[in-house]
Motif scaffolding. Structure first.
Motif, PDB file in Angstrom:
ATOM      1  N   PHE A 193       0.857  -0.840  -0.181  1.00  0.00           N
ATOM      2  CA  PHE A 193      -0.298   0.179   0.083  1.00  0.00           C
ATOM      3  C   PHE A 193       1.037   1.235   0.181  1.00  0.00           C
ATOM      4  O   PHE A 193       0.240   2.475   0.263  1.00  0.00           O
ATOM      5  N   CYS A 194       1.725   1.566   0.009  1.00  0.00           N
ATOM      6  CA  CYS A 194       3.164   2.147   0.408  1.00  0.00           C
ATOM      7  C   CYS A 194       3.832   2.571  -0.862  1.00  0.00           C
ATOM      8  O   CYS A 194       4.648   1.983  -1.760  1.00  0.00           O
ATOM      9  N   MET A 240       8.910   7.841  11.001  1.00  0.00           N
ATOM     10  CA  MET A 240       8.240   6.992   9.402  1.00  0.00           C
ATOM     11  C   MET A 240       7.489   7.844   8.869  1.00  0.00           C
ATOM     12  O   MET A 240       6.870   7.416   7.585  1.00  0.00           O
ATOM     13  N   GLY A 241       8.555   8.833   8.122  1.00  0.00           N
ATOM     14  CA  GLY A 241       9.068   8.735   6.980  1.00  0.00           C
ATOM     15  C   GLY A 241       9.170   7.764   5.805  1.00  0.00           C
ATOM     16  O   GLY A 241       9.205   6.702   5.934  1.00  0.00           O
ATOM     17  N   GLY A 259      10.825   4.913   4.168  1.00  0.00           N
ATOM     18  CA  GLY A 259      12.223   3.673   4.394  1.00  0.00           C
ATOM     19  C   GLY A 259      11.759   3.211   5.779  1.00  0.00           C
ATOM     20  O   GLY A 259      10.889   3.509   6.151  1.00  0.00           O
ATOM     21  N   GLU A 260      12.860   2.494   6.040  1.00  0.00           N
ATOM     22  CA  GLU A 260      12.280   1.362   7.848  1.00  0.00           C
ATOM     23  C   GLU A 260      13.863   1.935   8.687  1.00  0.00           C
ATOM     24  O   GLU A 260      15.018   0.514   8.226  1.00  0.00           O
ATOM     25  N   SER A 276       9.134   3.632  14.110  1.00  0.00           N
ATOM     26  CA  SER A 276       7.960   3.654  13.881  1.00  0.00           C
ATOM     27  C   SER A 276       8.516   1.789  12.649  1.00  0.00           C
ATOM     28  O   SER A 276       9.608   1.964  11.888  1.00  0.00           O
ATOM     29  N   THR A 277       8.292   0.313  12.739  1.00  0.00           N
ATOM     30  CA  THR A 277       8.953  -0.154  12.084  1.00  0.00           C
ATOM     31  C   THR A 277       7.596  -1.244  11.515  1.00  0.00           C
ATOM     32  O   THR A 277       6.368  -1.470  12.146  1.00  0.00           O
ATOM     33  N   ALA A 278       7.499  -1.932  10.067  1.00  0.00           N
ATOM     34  CA  ALA A 278       6.708  -2.328   9.828  1.00  0.00           C
ATOM     35  C   ALA A 278       7.047  -3.997   9.827  1.00  0.00           C
ATOM     36  O   ALA A 278       6.202  -5.191  10.331  1.00  0.00           O
ATOM     37  N   SER A 325       3.469  -0.971  12.554  1.00  0.00           N
ATOM     38  CA  SER A 325       3.037  -0.958  11.674  1.00  0.00           C
ATOM     39  C   SER A 325       1.559  -1.925  11.090  1.00  0.00           C
ATOM     40  O   SER A 325       2.287  -3.134  10.776  1.00  0.00           O
ATOM     41  N   HIS A 328      -1.662  -3.353  10.854  1.00  0.00           N
ATOM     42  CA  HIS A 328      -2.191  -2.785   9.532  1.00  0.00           C
ATOM     43  C   HIS A 328      -3.212  -4.146   8.962  1.00  0.00           C
ATOM     44  O   HIS A 328      -3.489  -4.603   8.385  1.00  0.00           O
ATOM     45  N   ILE A 351      -3.520   1.218   9.404  1.00  0.00           N
ATOM     46  CA  ILE A 351      -4.041   1.780   8.054  1.00  0.00           C
ATOM     47  C   ILE A 351      -5.515   0.934   7.749  1.00  0.00           C
ATOM     48  O   ILE A 351      -5.639   0.092   7.648  1.00  0.00           O
ATOM     49  N   TYR A 363      -7.003   4.820   5.205  1.00  0.00           N
ATOM     50  CA  TYR A 363      -5.746   4.643   3.333  1.00  0.00           C
ATOM     51  C   TYR A 363      -6.052   6.449   3.139  1.00  0.00           C
ATOM     52  O   TYR A 363      -6.719   6.939   2.348  1.00  0.00           O
ATOM     53  N   ASN A 364      -4.504   6.698   2.725  1.00  0.00           N
ATOM     54  CA  ASN A 364      -3.690   7.898   2.046  1.00  0.00           C
ATOM     55  C   ASN A 364      -3.473   7.310   0.657  1.00  0.00           C
ATOM     56  O   ASN A 364      -2.608   6.415   0.220  1.00  0.00           O
ATOM     57  N   VAL A 400      -2.939   6.213  -3.237  1.00  0.00           N
ATOM     58  CA  VAL A 400      -1.038   6.854  -3.688  1.00  0.00           C
ATOM     59  C   VAL A 400      -1.145   6.381  -5.272  1.00  0.00           C
ATOM     60  O   VAL A 400      -2.185   5.159  -5.687  1.00  0.00           O
ATOM     61  N   CYS A 413       4.321   9.079   3.111  1.00  0.00           N
ATOM     62  CA  CYS A 413       5.050   9.010   3.368  1.00  0.00           C
ATOM     63  C   CYS A 413       6.130   8.747   1.594  1.00  0.00           C
ATOM     64  O   CYS A 413       5.348   7.564   0.865  1.00  0.00           O
TER      65      CYS A 413
HETATM   66  N1  SAH Z   1       9.744   1.086   7.578  1.00  0.00           N
HETATM   67  C1  SAH Z   1       8.060   1.950   8.683  1.00  0.00           C
HETATM   68  C2  SAH Z   1       8.396   3.551   8.511  1.00  0.00           C
HETATM   69  C3  SAH Z   1       7.946   3.894   7.542  1.00  0.00           C
HETATM   70  S1  SAH Z   1       5.905   3.949   6.793  1.00  0.00           S
HETATM   71  C4  SAH Z   1       7.227   1.129   9.215  1.00  0.00           C
HETATM   72  O1  SAH Z   1       6.754   0.469   8.094  1.00  0.00           O
HETATM   73  O2  SAH Z   1       6.652   1.858  10.066  1.00  0.00           O
HETATM   74  C5  SAH Z   1       5.293   5.554   8.340  1.00  0.00           C
HETATM   75  C6  SAH Z   1       3.583   4.939   8.351  1.00  0.00           C
HETATM   76  O3  SAH Z   1       3.219   5.000   7.123  1.00  0.00           O
HETATM   77  C7  SAH Z   1       3.280   3.414   8.267  1.00  0.00           C
HETATM   78  O4  SAH Z   1       2.646   2.975   9.707  1.00  0.00           O
HETATM   79  C8  SAH Z   1       2.816   3.073   6.872  1.00  0.00           C
HETATM   80  O5  SAH Z   1       2.392   2.132   7.181  1.00  0.00           O
HETATM   81  C9  SAH Z   1       1.971   4.866   6.652  1.00  0.00           C
HETATM   82  N2  SAH Z   1       1.690   4.251   5.023  1.00  0.00           N
HETATM   83  C10 SAH Z   1       2.776   4.128   4.217  1.00  0.00           C
HETATM   84  N3  SAH Z   1       1.423   4.399   3.461  1.00  0.00           N
HETATM   85  C11 SAH Z   1       0.492   4.712   3.627  1.00  0.00           C
HETATM   86  C12 SAH Z   1      -0.415   4.810   2.923  1.00  0.00           C
HETATM   87  N4  SAH Z   1      -0.495   5.395   1.972  1.00  0.00           N
HETATM   88  N5  SAH Z   1      -1.390   6.003   3.388  1.00  0.00           N
HETATM   89  C13 SAH Z   1      -0.864   5.701   4.873  1.00  0.00           C
HETATM   90  N6  SAH Z   1      -0.274   5.281   5.808  1.00  0.00           N
HETATM   91  C14 SAH Z   1       0.775   4.861   4.618  1.00  0.00           C
END
Ligand code: SAH
Length: 355
Positions: free
Chosen positions: A125-126, A163-164, A166-167, A198-200, A221, A223, A265, A296-297, A299, A340
């Motif tokens: 989703f990212c 939360m930008g 990258g992991e 923040s981590t996956a 994260s 989800h 999300i 959800y934002n 993309v 992000c």
């Molecule tokens: N890799 C790390 C940090 C970056 S993502 C992680 O996974 O937490 C930061 C957050 O933004 C995470 O919770 C991620 O799942 C969320 N995110 C990514 N894409 C998104 C979207 N399209 N809409 C809303 N949140 C989103």
């Protein structure tokens, strides 16, 4: 490319000064210029001898980032785009006070920082993972996002969330070096409790970070409340499934005092069934975690949609009735591609960097 002074620990700076034959009090002066005065250049450090400024400039740049673009107005979410020395881009997002997230009396400014260019984890989703992983950021490239945001706005950043792009836990050494600079008494002086990583869900790295002496905060994260749902959208879940993740978070809780955050999300038809809410509440209760629901934002290029507002509220109420502490994120920045990686992807596409 010269290393950036902002990535140097106070110890490393002291060593450099000693080896250069400089008196040790110069160290405190230089640190003050960088971290308190937010100097714009080495030349501007006016109480240093000209010869020292010259030798510093031969060995170091002051900063590692070049600010190229700001999106958004002063009283709303602002997004900063920075060019790195290799022509890549990273972005940071400054989020103004958000009472829904931080309690009614808070006027905190939160900066969302990137830890890598791109991302290797490929969450479906990212935007960040769409083009894959390019490289890790170094410590200077991480802390300079904070310094630049403060310099560009003239305001202090109170909270940091990794939360930008990258992991962060896949780039642990630069991350921890940056955190030492951000929290250090001679450097940025932000309390560790104001930093959220923040981590996956990198299980071994979560366990290692639990043992880190500072009281950092952690957000997961999640989800999905079951492996079935998580497997569909987060490839990392096949490596470290939910049961292992929850065990690592129990371990985290034995060593850390702040509440965990579970990020969730809401994606229409994917993870927004009420049965997921009930299971999510069970995980949250077990971990004494708070749940942060994020509609959800969308993309560009991805097919996922956010559920209708009424459905998001129903999911929240189901969680709350099942005994979980939860918030539904009040939207900030949807209109400026705040999710992000979105701005950086546009920029790199425009420049033809992306293949
Ligand atoms: N890799 C790390 C940090 C970056 S993502 C992680 O996974 O937490 C930061 C957050 O933004 C995470 O919770 C991620 O799942 C969320 N995110 C990514 N894409 C998104 C979207 N399209 N809409 C809303 N949140 C989103």
């Amino acid at each position: 490319m010269l290393p950036a002074l902002t990535g140097l620990s106070p110890d490393a700076l002291a060593t450099w000064l000693r080896e250069s034959g400089e008196p040790s009090f110069r160290s405190a002066q230089i640190l003050h210029w960088i971290w308190q005065r937010k100097a714009a250049s080495i030349a501007a450090m006016s109480n240093l001898p000209v010869a020292l400024r010259a030798s510093l400039s031969e060995c170091f740049r002051l900063h590692s980032l070049e600010h190229t673009h700001t999106q958004g107005a002063a009283d709303t979410t602002r997004k900063f785009l920075f060019r790195l020395h290799d022509g890549r881009y990273v972005e940071s997002v400054l989020i103004p006070a958000n009472p829904a997230l931080y309690g009614e009396t808070s006027d905190r400014r939160t900066l969302c920082v990137s830890s890598q260019v791109g991302c290797a984890y490929g969450c479906r989703f990212c935007a960040s993972g769409l083009a894959g992983f390019t490289r890790n950021l170094d410590a200077a490239e991480i802390v300079d996002q904070v310094l630049a945001a403060e310099r560009l706005t003239g305001e202090r950043v109170d909270n940091l969330v990794f939360m930008g792009m990258g992991e962060p836990l896949a780039n642990p050494e630069p991350l921890l070096a940056a955190i030492a600079l951000i929290t250090g008494p001679q450097t940025l002086r932000l309390g560790a409790r104001h930093l959220t990583i923040s981590t996956a869900g990198l299980v071994p790295q979560i366990r290692r970070l639990a043992e880190h002496p500072q009281q950092l905060r952690l957000a997961i994260s999640l989800h999905g409340a079951t492996d079935e749902v998580r497997d569909k959208i987060m490839p990392i879940n096949r490596k470290w499934p939910l049961a292992e993740l929850l065990d690592a978070l129990d371990y985290w809780n034995t060593l850390k005092q702040h509440r965990l955050t579970l990020e969730y999300i809401l994606i229409a038809g994917l993870n927004d069934a009420m049965a997921q809410a009930t299971l999510l509440a069970r995980h949250a209760r077990r971990l004494h975690a708070k749940v942060n629901l994020i509609p959800y934002n969308t993309v560009a290029g991805l097919e996922w949609q956010r559920p209708p507002d009424a459905h998001c509220r129903k999911f929240l109420h189901t969680l709350e009735r099942a005994g979980a502490t939860a918030t539904l994120r009040v939207e900030k920045g949807h209109d400026i591609d705040a999710a992000c990686g979105q701005l950086r992807l546009k920029q790199e596409t425009a420049e033809g960097i992306r293949g």
